[in-house]
Write an enzyme that holds these catalytic residues in place. Structure first.
Site, PDB file in Angstrom:
ATOM      1  N   TYR A 276     -46.365  10.710  -5.090  1.00 20.81           N
ATOM      2  CA  TYR A 276     -45.116   9.988  -5.337  1.00 20.81           C
ATOM      3  C   TYR A 276     -44.974   9.647  -6.820  1.00 20.81           C
ATOM      4  CZ  TYR A 276     -41.370   6.582  -4.500  1.00 20.81           C
ATOM      5  OH  TYR A 276     -40.182   5.900  -4.510  1.00 20.81           O
TER       6      TYR A 276
ATOM      7  N   SER B 246     -38.442   4.507  -9.770  1.00 21.81           N
ATOM      8  CA  SER B 246     -39.369   3.547  -9.182  1.00 21.81           C
ATOM      9  C   SER B 246     -40.222   2.961 -10.289  1.00 21.81           C
ATOM     10  CB  SER B 246     -40.270   4.244  -8.154  1.00 21.81           C
ATOM     11  OG  SER B 246     -41.304   3.385  -7.708  1.00 21.81           O
TER      12      SER B 246
ATOM     13  N   LYS C 166     -42.026  10.614  -9.685  1.00 24.42           N
ATOM     14  CA  LYS C 166     -41.246   9.597 -10.378  1.00 24.42           C
ATOM     15  C   LYS C 166     -41.532   9.580 -11.880  1.00 24.42           C
ATOM     16  CE  LYS C 166     -39.044   8.198  -6.740  1.00 24.42           C
ATOM     17  NZ  LYS C 166     -37.593   8.458  -6.590  1.00 24.42           N
TER      18      LYS C 166
END
Length: 259
Positions: free
Chosen positions: A164, A151, A168
């Protein structure tokens, strides 16, 4: 006059994947589904893996109706025993990890349960998918390409995305180290890093007018992504066209991280 020697021109490496086997996890919808379609259209036989078998079967039937080679596999990527069995069924030339989980909250509101769940899917399972796939490639003495759907949030921060982003950013470090380790074996490993993509996973965020306005203000090309935007990148990283690329991130972020 002395005749001139003909010019030897370089040849563009092939983007085709004929005769190669690929597995795509998280293939039942969204980016994973698009990745599976792209690989199949490039000539690969694609094992489409995810937890939900019904949508996988419908997807595989649609691929086969187009004359493409695919099969469905019910797989919970966090079940390492099942994952190992899947990767030992046959040798895969291409492994695409599109399984992902997002539980977005302010960092001060993250629960240990959410932390463990998101880390388990986004980082733990990605780690062992990579190592299990690499072991099989090494044992066969063959090269391969491992592609993780990362991402842009693996390179920047975002609102309500501390957890998150942690997964990542961790994925990026993992991929770099594995690229160093496996490069001599001709096993390439990279991330493909999209911006916000119009998928079921991103729907809740994109349906919020304030968040969507913030997102579009950050994307220099002025729009959120569609799954078709990642398909060329998948084929590129899987094919011989990217033969000298490993340990890096292919940004498909509309210029978000250009600042």
């Amino acid at each position: 006059m002395t005749p001139q020697q003909p010019i030897s021109l370089p040849r563009t490496p092939s983007f085709r994947l004929d005769g190669r086997a690929a597995i795509v996890t998280g293939a039942s919808s969204g980016i994973g589904q698009a990745a599976a379609v792209a690989l199949a259209e490039a000539g690969a036989h694609v094992v489409c893996a995810a937890r939900r078998l019904d949508p996988l079967n419908r997807m595989v039937q649609a691929l086969q109706a187009k004359g493409l080679s695919a099969e469905a596999l019910a797989l919970d990527q966090t079940d390492l025993s099942a994952l190992q069995n899947a990767l030992q069924r046959r040798r895969f030339d291409v492994v695409v990890n599109s399984a992902g989980l997002a539980r977005h909250t302010a960092a001060t509101e993250t629960t240990p349960e959410d932390f463990d769940a998101v880390m388990g899917v986004n980082l733990r399972s990605a780690y062992f998918l990579s190592t299990l796939a690499a072991k099989e490639m090494i044992a066969a003495g063959q090269p391969g390409s491992i592609i993780h759907i990362g991402s842009q949030m693996g390179h920047v921060g975002g609102i309500d995305r501390a957890l998150y982003c942690a997964t990542k950013h961790g994925l990026e470090g993992m991929v770099k180290a594995m690229a160093v380790e496996w490069g001599p074996r001709r096993i390439r490993i990279n991330t493909l890093c999209p911006t916000f993509i119009n998928t079921p996973m991103g729907a809740q965020t994109l349906q919020n007018p304030e968040r969507r306005a913030w997102i579009e203000s950050k994307i220099k090309l002025g729009r959120v992504g569609e799954v078709e935007d990642i398909m060329g990148g998948i084929v590129y990283l899987a094919s011989d066209a990217s033969a000298l690329i490993t340990g890096t991130a292919l940004m498909i972020d509309g210029g978000w991280t250009a600042e």
